[in-house]
Design an enzyme around this catalytic site. Sequence first.
Site, mmCIF file in Angstrom:
data_model
loop_
_atom_site.group_PDB
_atom_site.id
_atom_site.type_symbol
_atom_site.label_atom_id
_atom_site.label_comp_id
_atom_site.label_asym_id
_atom_site.label_seq_id
_atom_site.Cartn_x
_atom_site.Cartn_y
_atom_site.Cartn_z
ATOM 1 N N ASP A 97 91.548 84.131 -20.648
ATOM 2 C CA ASP A 97 91.615 84.840 -21.885
ATOM 3 C C ASP A 97 92.321 83.821 -22.854
ATOM 4 O O ASP A 97 93.182 83.349 -22.661
ATOM 5 C CB ASP A 97 92.390 86.042 -21.778
ATOM 6 C CG ASP A 97 92.422 86.938 -22.951
ATOM 7 O OD1 ASP A 97 93.247 86.399 -23.941
ATOM 8 O OD2 ASP A 97 92.331 88.009 -22.750
ATOM 9 N N HIS A 101 87.433 85.632 -22.028
ATOM 10 C CA HIS A 101 87.947 86.704 -22.688
ATOM 11 C C HIS A 101 88.010 85.981 -24.277
ATOM 12 O O HIS A 101 89.086 85.626 -24.197
ATOM 13 C CB HIS A 101 88.894 87.469 -22.199
ATOM 14 C CG HIS A 101 88.616 88.520 -21.355
ATOM 15 N ND1 HIS A 101 89.684 89.344 -20.939
ATOM 16 C CD2 HIS A 101 87.611 88.885 -20.860
ATOM 17 C CE1 HIS A 101 89.075 90.397 -20.128
ATOM 18 N NE2 HIS A 101 87.781 90.115 -20.216
ATOM 19 N N LYS A 129 97.281 85.213 -16.796
ATOM 20 C CA LYS A 129 98.111 85.512 -17.997
ATOM 21 C C LYS A 129 99.506 84.800 -17.854
ATOM 22 O O LYS A 129 100.005 84.689 -16.811
ATOM 23 C CB LYS A 129 98.642 87.248 -18.092
ATOM 24 C CG LYS A 129 98.899 87.566 -19.363
ATOM 25 C CD LYS A 129 98.661 89.038 -19.688
ATOM 26 C CE LYS A 129 99.621 89.415 -21.040
ATOM 27 N NZ LYS A 129 98.871 90.855 -21.295
ATOM 28 N N ASP A 165 87.728 90.204 -26.188
ATOM 29 C CA ASP A 165 88.768 90.684 -25.777
ATOM 30 C C ASP A 165 89.773 90.914 -27.111
ATOM 31 O O ASP A 165 90.450 90.103 -27.048
ATOM 32 C CB ASP A 165 89.533 90.364 -24.679
ATOM 33 C CG ASP A 165 90.756 91.322 -23.970
ATOM 34 O OD1 ASP A 165 90.672 92.478 -24.698
ATOM 35 O OD2 ASP A 165 91.412 91.050 -23.011
ATOM 36 N N TRP A 192 92.482 92.343 -13.661
ATOM 37 C CA TRP A 192 93.458 91.967 -14.575
ATOM 38 C C TRP A 192 94.619 92.808 -14.136
ATOM 39 O O TRP A 192 94.490 94.183 -14.239
ATOM 40 C CB TRP A 192 93.369 92.086 -16.099
ATOM 41 C CG TRP A 192 94.714 91.671 -16.743
ATOM 42 C CD1 TRP A 192 95.668 90.401 -16.734
ATOM 43 C CD2 TRP A 192 95.486 92.481 -17.317
ATOM 44 N NE1 TRP A 192 96.690 90.706 -17.315
ATOM 45 C CE2 TRP A 192 96.852 91.789 -17.769
ATOM 46 C CE3 TRP A 192 95.486 93.966 -17.576
ATOM 47 C CZ2 TRP A 192 97.733 92.623 -18.490
ATOM 48 C CZ3 TRP A 192 96.450 94.732 -18.734
ATOM 49 C CH2 TRP A 192 97.659 93.895 -18.767
ATOM 50 N N ASP A 210 100.018 86.915 -27.656
ATOM 51 C CA ASP A 210 98.775 87.479 -26.983
ATOM 52 C C ASP A 210 98.512 88.958 -27.914
ATOM 53 O O ASP A 210 98.514 89.870 -27.365
ATOM 54 C CB ASP A 210 98.907 87.838 -25.660
ATOM 55 C CG ASP A 210 97.652 88.587 -25.073
ATOM 56 O OD1 ASP A 210 96.556 87.981 -25.571
ATOM 57 O OD2 ASP A 210 97.914 89.080 -23.964
ATOM 58 N N ASP A 262 95.782 89.761 -29.588
ATOM 59 C CA ASP A 262 94.331 90.353 -29.468
ATOM 60 C C ASP A 262 93.755 90.616 -30.811
ATOM 61 O O ASP A 262 93.149 91.650 -30.931
ATOM 62 C CB ASP A 262 94.130 91.575 -28.638
ATOM 63 C CG ASP A 262 94.507 91.121 -27.126
ATOM 64 O OD1 ASP A 262 93.582 90.494 -26.536
ATOM 65 O OD2 ASP A 262 95.551 91.362 -26.393
ATOM 66 N N HIS A 306 96.191 84.086 -23.510
ATOM 67 C CA HIS A 306 96.792 83.934 -22.111
ATOM 68 C C HIS A 306 97.612 82.901 -21.683
ATOM 69 O O HIS A 306 97.799 82.527 -20.296
ATOM 70 C CB HIS A 306 96.261 84.699 -20.957
ATOM 71 C CG HIS A 306 96.095 86.071 -20.905
ATOM 72 N ND1 HIS A 306 95.539 86.897 -19.888
ATOM 73 C CD2 HIS A 306 96.081 86.983 -22.274
ATOM 74 C CE1 HIS A 306 95.199 88.197 -20.794
ATOM 75 N NE2 HIS A 306 95.677 88.199 -21.837
ATOM 76 N N GLU A 326 91.633 87.584 -13.681
ATOM 77 C CA GLU A 326 92.179 86.982 -15.059
ATOM 78 C C GLU A 326 93.793 86.692 -14.870
ATOM 79 O O GLU A 326 94.509 87.532 -14.639
ATOM 80 C CB GLU A 326 91.919 88.296 -16.243
ATOM 81 C CG GLU A 326 92.343 87.778 -17.443
ATOM 82 C CD GLU A 326 91.959 88.971 -18.384
ATOM 83 O OE1 GLU A 326 91.565 90.031 -18.132
ATOM 84 O OE2 GLU A 326 92.257 88.628 -19.721
HETATM 85 C C1 RNT Z 1 95.407 92.147 -20.853
HETATM 86 C C2 RNT Z 1 94.052 91.474 -20.539
HETATM 87 C C3 RNT Z 1 93.053 92.394 -20.268
HETATM 88 C C4 RNT Z 1 92.958 93.592 -21.185
HETATM 89 C C5 RNT Z 1 91.740 94.266 -21.222
HETATM 90 C C6 RNT Z 1 92.040 95.730 -21.663
HETATM 91 O O1 RNT Z 1 96.520 90.832 -21.526
HETATM 92 O O2 RNT Z 1 93.573 90.388 -21.796
HETATM 93 O O3 RNT Z 1 91.824 91.631 -20.123
HETATM 94 O O4 RNT Z 1 92.973 93.153 -22.568
HETATM 95 O O5 RNT Z 1 91.512 94.645 -19.882
HETATM 96 ZN ZN ZN Z 2 91.828 89.552 -21.166
#
Ligand code: RNT
Ligand code: ZN
Length: 424
Positions: free
Chosen positions: A264, A291, A233, A331, A190, A299, A301, A267, A231
Site C-alpha cells: 500500500d 493498494h 503497514k 485504496d 489487513w 497514511d 488515503d 504504508h 498487507e
Molecule cells: C488500511 C489498509 C486497508 C484498508 C482497506 C479498507 O490502512 O490500507 O487496505 O484501507 O482494507
Molecule cells: Zn490498503
Amino acid sequence: MKNLTENQVMKAYEIAKEQYQMWGIDTDKALEKLKSIPISMHCWQGDDVGGFENPDSGLTGGIQATGNYPGKARTADELRDDLDKAFSLIPGKHRVNLHAIYLENDGQKVDRDEIEPKHFEKWAKWAKENGLGLDFNPTLFSHPKADDGFTLSHPNKEIRDFWIEHCKRARKVSEYFGKELGTPTVTNIWIPDGYKDVPVDRYAPRQRLKDSLDQILADKIDSKYNLDAVESKLFGIGSESYVVGSHEFYMGYSVKNNTLLCLDAGHFHPTEVISNKISACMIYLEELLLHVSRPVRWDSDHVVLLDDELQAIAQEIVRNEFLDKVHIGLDFFDASINRIGAWVVGTRNMIKALLMALLEPTKTLKQYELEGNLTARLALLEELKAFPWQAVWNYYCLQQGVPMAAAWLEDVKQYEKEVLSLRK
Ligand code: RNT
Ligand code: ZN
C-alpha cells in the site's frame, strides 16, 4: 463547459500516432494492451468504509475517512448504482474490491464468523451482468472484538479464533466469486493490530499472527478461484509505536508461504515509495497486489493524482512486463468531495499512468542505459514528458464510449442532482 469534438480528437490522434511512430511506438497496440488491464476499484470510497453490516457501527482500526460530503451510499443497491455510474465514466473493463462488511444480511444479524457466499449473491450476480471481476477482504476492524486494537495476534485465543474463522469464511466467499465469475478473486488480509505506546514484547504478537495466518491458509483453495494476499503497514492511528504486521513480517511470510504481498502506497515511511519496491519483491515473489493510494504527510488515503509516483508505479509494472503478475488495486477514501468524482479521478489517473508507460520507448531507453549513454537516457525521459499522450487518451475514451477530457464532470453533477442529493 465545452467539450472536444470527435473530429478534433481524431485529428489530434493521427498526429500523435505519427509522432510516436518515430520512436517505434505503435499507439493502436498500446491501446489494445491498455484495454486488457483491469483496475480493482475499491467499493469503500462510495460510503466512507461504512459497510452494511450494521448502520450504526463506526469506522475503527486506525483508519479514517474525513469529510461529510452529502450523498453517500446507504445500501448495497445504492452503492452498486454509484459504481455503475462511475464505471460509465471510466474507460475499460475492471474489477470491484469488496470488504466483508458489504454483505447483504436482509436485516438479520450476521456476525463476522457467520458470513457465507449467500450474503454476497447479489454482488456476484451484478458483477456477472456487468462483466466485472471481484476481489475481497475480510474485515478485521469496526467490530467490538477488534476494539482493543488486536485481532489475529490477540493474546486471547478465543478472539483469535473468532477472527481466524472470519478469514476462513472470507476465503470461501472469494472462492465462490472466482467460480461464478471465471476470474480469481484476490483475498487481501489487513489487520490493524498494534500498540499506541512502546511495547515490551514485539515478538510474541508476531508469533501469534503467523500461527493464525497458517491456520487460515491451511484450507487449500484452487488458485483458479482465489489468490491470497497479506498487507503490511508501518503505523496507524492508535498503533503509532508498533504494528504487528510490518513489512518485514509479511515480506517473509509471503515469500515462505507463496502468497501475494500487498504493497500500500501509504504504508511506509514518507520518503519511501512502493514503485522502488516492486522489482525487489518480484525477485522473490510470483505475484503482488498493490493498494495504490496517496499519503499526504501520513497514511491519509487521498485520491490518487497523476503525480510522479503514480507514473513510476505504472512504469515499473509495464517496463518489467509484470502486467499479469501485479494486481492493481486502489485504496483511497475521501469523504470531503463527491464520492463518484473521487473514483473517476483516481481510476482514470491510474489508467492514464499506465497509458503513458505503454507509450514509452522502453527498449531504446534500456539500450541507452546499457551502453552507458546516460545523457541520452536523461534527455529522452525529459522529452517524453511533452509527448502528446493526452491525444491518445482522448481517442481511447472516444473508442471506449466514455466522456473525453473533463466532460465526465457534467455527468457527475447531473447524478448528484438527480440521485445523490435525494439521499437524506
Ligand atoms: C488500511 C489498509 C486497508 C484498508 C482497506 C479498507 O490502512 O490500507 O487496505 O484501507 O482494507
Ligand atoms: Zn490498503
